[in-house]
Motif scaffolding. Structure first.
Motif, PDB file in Angstrom:
ATOM      1  N   ARG A 128       0.892  -1.269  -0.085  1.00  0.00           N
ATOM      2  CA  ARG A 128      -0.208   0.045  -0.052  1.00  0.00           C
ATOM      3  C   ARG A 128       0.684   1.278   0.056  1.00  0.00           C
ATOM      4  NH1 ARG A 128      -4.992   1.509   4.184  1.00  0.00           N
ATOM      5  NH2 ARG A 128      -5.531   3.312   3.024  1.00  0.00           N
ATOM      6  N   TYR A 129       1.866   1.110   0.847  1.00  0.00           N
ATOM      7  CA  TYR A 129       2.540   2.586   0.949  1.00  0.00           C
ATOM      8  C   TYR A 129       4.137   2.560   0.352  1.00  0.00           C
ATOM      9  CZ  TYR A 129      -0.902   3.177   4.582  1.00  0.00           C
ATOM     10  OH  TYR A 129      -2.146   3.110   5.077  1.00  0.00           O
ATOM     11  N   ALA A 171      18.698  -5.397  -9.456  1.00  0.00           N
ATOM     12  CA  ALA A 171      20.205  -5.070  -9.172  1.00  0.00           C
ATOM     13  C   ALA A 171      20.672  -4.225 -10.478  1.00  0.00           C
ATOM     14  CB  ALA A 171      20.774  -6.485  -8.907  1.00  0.00           C
ATOM     15  N   GLY A 172      21.442  -3.180 -10.270  1.00  0.00           N
ATOM     16  CA  GLY A 172      22.057  -2.559 -11.196  1.00  0.00           C
ATOM     17  C   GLY A 172      21.284  -1.825 -12.094  1.00  0.00           C
ATOM     18  N   ARG A 173      19.809  -1.599 -12.002  1.00  0.00           N
ATOM     19  CA  ARG A 173      19.044  -1.002 -12.809  1.00  0.00           C
ATOM     20  C   ARG A 173      17.765  -0.226 -11.877  1.00  0.00           C
ATOM     21  NH1 ARG A 173      16.600  -4.940 -17.269  1.00  0.00           N
ATOM     22  NH2 ARG A 173      15.719  -2.903 -18.005  1.00  0.00           N
ATOM     23  N   GLY A 174      17.479   0.765 -12.641  1.00  0.00           N
ATOM     24  CA  GLY A 174      16.601   1.644 -11.661  1.00  0.00           C
ATOM     25  C   GLY A 174      14.821   1.394 -11.827  1.00  0.00           C
ATOM     26  N   ASP A 175      14.727   0.593 -12.782  1.00  0.00           N
ATOM     27  CA  ASP A 175      13.243  -0.122 -12.655  1.00  0.00           C
ATOM     28  C   ASP A 175      12.928  -1.108 -11.900  1.00  0.00           C
ATOM     29  OD1 ASP A 175      14.962  -1.870 -14.158  1.00  0.00           O
ATOM     30  OD2 ASP A 175      13.588  -2.477 -15.757  1.00  0.00           O
ATOM     31  N   ALA A 176      11.581  -1.093 -11.545  1.00  0.00           N
ATOM     32  CA  ALA A 176      11.181  -2.270 -10.924  1.00  0.00           C
ATOM     33  C   ALA A 176      11.325  -3.746 -11.246  1.00  0.00           C
ATOM     34  CB  ALA A 176       9.509  -2.180 -10.561  1.00  0.00           C
ATOM     35  N   ASP A 177      11.384  -4.509 -10.225  1.00  0.00           N
ATOM     36  CA  ASP A 177      11.743  -6.128 -10.769  1.00  0.00           C
ATOM     37  C   ASP A 177      10.348  -6.509 -10.617  1.00  0.00           C
ATOM     38  OD1 ASP A 177      12.358  -8.618 -10.680  1.00  0.00           O
ATOM     39  OD2 ASP A 177      13.756  -8.540  -8.755  1.00  0.00           O
ATOM     40  N   GLY A 227      10.816  -1.193  -1.701  1.00  0.00           N
ATOM     41  CA  GLY A 227      11.573  -0.164  -2.298  1.00  0.00           C
ATOM     42  C   GLY A 227      11.587   1.159  -1.895  1.00  0.00           C
ATOM     43  N   GLY A 228      10.920   1.129  -0.372  1.00  0.00           N
ATOM     44  CA  GLY A 228      10.781   2.668   0.189  1.00  0.00           C
ATOM     45  C   GLY A 228       9.527   3.308  -0.164  1.00  0.00           C
ATOM     46  N   GLY A 229       9.331   4.189   0.559  1.00  0.00           N
ATOM     47  CA  GLY A 229       8.173   4.897   0.061  1.00  0.00           C
ATOM     48  C   GLY A 229       8.286   6.371   0.638  1.00  0.00           C
ATOM     49  N   PRO A 230       7.163   7.109   0.544  1.00  0.00           N
ATOM     50  CA  PRO A 230       7.322   8.613   0.677  1.00  0.00           C
ATOM     51  C   PRO A 230       7.125   8.855   2.091  1.00  0.00           C
ATOM     52  CG  PRO A 230       5.167   8.172  -0.146  1.00  0.00           C
ATOM     53  CD  PRO A 230       6.111   6.904  -0.474  1.00  0.00           C
ATOM     54  N   THR A 231       6.708   7.892   3.133  1.00  0.00           N
ATOM     55  CA  THR A 231       6.497   8.119   4.562  1.00  0.00           C
ATOM     56  C   THR A 231       7.214   6.868   5.361  1.00  0.00           C
ATOM     57  OG1 THR A 231       4.609   6.771   4.251  1.00  0.00           O
ATOM     58  CG2 THR A 231       4.362   8.999   4.207  1.00  0.00           C
ATOM     59  N   ASP A 249      17.013   0.770   7.126  1.00  0.00           N
ATOM     60  CA  ASP A 249      17.049   1.524   5.759  1.00  0.00           C
ATOM     61  C   ASP A 249      18.510   0.947   5.099  1.00  0.00           C
ATOM     62  OD1 ASP A 249      15.059   3.199   5.696  1.00  0.00           O
ATOM     63  OD2 ASP A 249      15.896   4.378   7.429  1.00  0.00           O
ATOM     64  N   SER A 250      18.566   0.650   3.822  1.00  0.00           N
ATOM     65  CA  SER A 250      19.692   0.306   3.200  1.00  0.00           C
ATOM     66  C   SER A 250      20.198   1.805   2.382  1.00  0.00           C
ATOM     67  CB  SER A 250      19.708  -0.588   2.378  1.00  0.00           C
ATOM     68  OG  SER A 250      18.905  -0.273   1.055  1.00  0.00           O
ATOM     69  N   ALA A 251      21.473   1.721   2.062  1.00  0.00           N
ATOM     70  CA  ALA A 251      22.069   2.808   1.265  1.00  0.00           C
ATOM     71  C   ALA A 251      21.490   2.859  -0.119  1.00  0.00           C
ATOM     72  CB  ALA A 251      23.632   2.609   1.012  1.00  0.00           C
ATOM     73  N   SER A 252      20.884   1.704  -0.490  1.00  0.00           N
ATOM     74  CA  SER A 252      20.205   1.865  -1.956  1.00  0.00           C
ATOM     75  C   SER A 252      18.872   2.151  -1.993  1.00  0.00           C
ATOM     76  CB  SER A 252      20.159   0.280  -2.579  1.00  0.00           C
ATOM     77  OG  SER A 252      19.422  -0.598  -1.737  1.00  0.00           O
ATOM     78  N   GLY A 253      18.265   2.596  -0.771  1.00  0.00           N
ATOM     79  CA  GLY A 253      16.593   3.030  -0.562  1.00  0.00           C
ATOM     80  C   GLY A 253      15.966   1.996  -0.137  1.00  0.00           C
ATOM     81  N   GLU A 254      16.367   0.887  -0.154  1.00  0.00           N
ATOM     82  CA  GLU A 254      15.436  -0.382   0.258  1.00  0.00           C
ATOM     83  C   GLU A 254      15.010  -0.244   1.750  1.00  0.00           C
ATOM     84  OE1 GLU A 254      17.271  -4.300  -0.343  1.00  0.00           O
ATOM     85  OE2 GLU A 254      16.886  -3.885  -2.676  1.00  0.00           O
ATOM     86  N   VAL A 255      14.026  -0.604   2.109  1.00  0.00           N
ATOM     87  CA  VAL A 255      13.438  -0.487   3.556  1.00  0.00           C
ATOM     88  C   VAL A 255      13.094  -1.572   4.266  1.00  0.00           C
ATOM     89  CG1 VAL A 255      11.821   0.497   5.135  1.00  0.00           C
ATOM     90  CG2 VAL A 255      12.605   2.033   3.264  1.00  0.00           C
ATOM     91  N   THR A 256      13.519  -2.153   5.361  1.00  0.00           N
ATOM     92  CA  THR A 256      12.997  -3.475   5.728  1.00  0.00           C
ATOM     93  C   THR A 256      12.450  -3.447   7.086  1.00  0.00           C
ATOM     94  OG1 THR A 256      15.078  -4.456   4.797  1.00  0.00           O
ATOM     95  CG2 THR A 256      13.992  -5.634   6.836  1.00  0.00           C
ATOM     96  N   VAL A 257      11.250  -3.755   7.196  1.00  0.00           N
ATOM     97  CA  VAL A 257      10.406  -3.648   8.544  1.00  0.00           C
ATOM     98  C   VAL A 257      10.506  -5.013   8.905  1.00  0.00           C
ATOM     99  CG1 VAL A 257       8.468  -3.024   9.603  1.00  0.00           C
ATOM    100  CG2 VAL A 257       9.056  -1.643   7.511  1.00  0.00           C
ATOM    101  N   TRP A 258      10.955  -5.260  10.286  1.00  0.00           N
ATOM    102  CA  TRP A 258      11.028  -6.372  10.976  1.00  0.00           C
ATOM    103  C   TRP A 258      10.247  -6.596  12.386  1.00  0.00           C
ATOM    104  CZ3 TRP A 258      12.712  -6.199  15.966  1.00  0.00           C
ATOM    105  CH2 TRP A 258      13.628  -5.205  16.247  1.00  0.00           C
ATOM    106  N   ALA A 259       9.877  -7.789  12.767  1.00  0.00           N
ATOM    107  CA  ALA A 259       9.340  -8.054  14.011  1.00  0.00           C
ATOM    108  C   ALA A 259       9.823  -9.199  14.637  1.00  0.00           C
ATOM    109  CB  ALA A 259       7.465  -7.997  13.900  1.00  0.00           C
ATOM    110  N   HIS A 260       9.950  -9.050  15.830  1.00  0.00           N
ATOM    111  CA  HIS A 260      10.596 -10.339  16.575  1.00  0.00           C
ATOM    112  C   HIS A 260       9.484 -10.925  17.463  1.00  0.00           C
ATOM    113  CE1 HIS A 260      13.204 -13.385  18.023  1.00  0.00           C
ATOM    114  NE2 HIS A 260      12.866 -13.016  19.298  1.00  0.00           N
ATOM    115  N   LEU A 261       8.992 -12.164  17.420  1.00  0.00           N
ATOM    116  CA  LEU A 261       8.090 -12.726  18.201  1.00  0.00           C
ATOM    117  C   LEU A 261       8.646 -13.951  19.100  1.00  0.00           C
ATOM    118  CD1 LEU A 261       6.636 -12.358  15.371  1.00  0.00           C
ATOM    119  CD2 LEU A 261       4.926 -13.528  16.430  1.00  0.00           C
ATOM    120  N   SER A 262       8.511 -13.668  20.308  1.00  0.00           N
ATOM    121  CA  SER A 262       9.139 -14.578  21.431  1.00  0.00           C
ATOM    122  C   SER A 262       8.430 -16.070  21.117  1.00  0.00           C
ATOM    123  CB  SER A 262       8.678 -13.970  22.817  1.00  0.00           C
ATOM    124  OG  SER A 262       9.460 -12.885  22.966  1.00  0.00           O
TER     125      SER A 262
END
Length: 153
Positions: A61-62, A69-75, A99-103, A134-147
Motif C-alpha cells: 500500500r505505501y 540489481a544494477g537498474r532503476g526499474d522495478a523488478d 523499495g521504500g516510500g514517501p512516508t 534502511d539500506s544505502a540503496s533506498g530499500e526499507v526493511t520492517v522487521w518484527a521479533h516474536l518470542s
C-alpha cells in the motif's frame, strides 16, 4: 557409548513475491508450511502469519517495489522480499523489504469506523519488538521479533 540426538536446523527463508495481494497469500502459505514442518508451535505460526500479512500489506500500500540489481526499474519477478528465521531459543523474526516510500512506517490512531490503519498496532501487540532498517540503496526493511511461547502457559 555416545547418544546423538538429531535436531532440525532452525527454519529460515527468504522469498521474493509480487507487489500486491497475490504476493501476500503466497508468502503466508510458504512461511506457514516451512515453520510447521520445522516444529514451530501453532500459536507462534498463527501470530507470525498475521504479522507477515500486515507487513506485506503495508509494503504493497505505501511503498514502491524493489528495484532490479544494477537498474532503476522495478523488478517484475519479486516486488517485495519476505524473510523469516527462528533463533535457537525458538523466537521468530519476520522481515519484509520493499523499495521504500514517501512516508515512514508508524503506528496510526484510526477512528473506530476507519477501514484500516491498525496494522502496526497489531504488530506491536503480537511482537516482542519491531523496527525499521534502511539500506544505502533506498530499500526499507520492517522487521518484527516474536518470542517463543512460555512453556509454563
Amino acid at each position: 557409548m555416545a547418544i546423538l540426538v538429531a535436531q532440525e536446523a532452525p527454519a529460515s527463508s527468504s522469498v521474493a513475491v509480487a507487489h500486491g495481494p497475490a504476493g501476500v497469500g503466497e508468502a503466508r502459505h510458504r512461511m506457514r508450511a516451512q515453520l510447521s514442518r520445522s516444529g514451530v508451535s501453532d500459536t507462534v505460526v498463527e501470530d507470525a502469519e498475521l504479522v507477515l500479512s500486515e507487513l506485506l500489506s503495508n509494503a504493497c500500500r505505501y511503498a514502491r517495489p524493489l528495484r532490479r540489481a544494477g537498474r532503476g526499474d522495478a523488478d517484475p519477478d519479486g516486488g517485495i522480499r519476505a524473510a523469516w528465521s527462528v533463533d535457537p531459543a525458538g523466537g521468530l523474526t519476520v522481515e519484509v523489504t520493499d523499495g521504500g516510500g514517501p512516508t515512514r512506517p508508524a503506528p496510526a490512531r484510526p477512528s473506530l469506523t476507519a477501514r484500516g490503519g491498525r496494522g502496526l498496532t497489531i504488530i506491536s501487540a503480537l511482537a516482542k519488538d519491531w523496527g525499521i532498517r534502511d539500506s544505502a540503496s533506498g530499500e526499507v526493511t520492517v522487521w518484527a521479533h516474536l518470542s517463543a511461547p512460555d512453556p509454563a502457559h
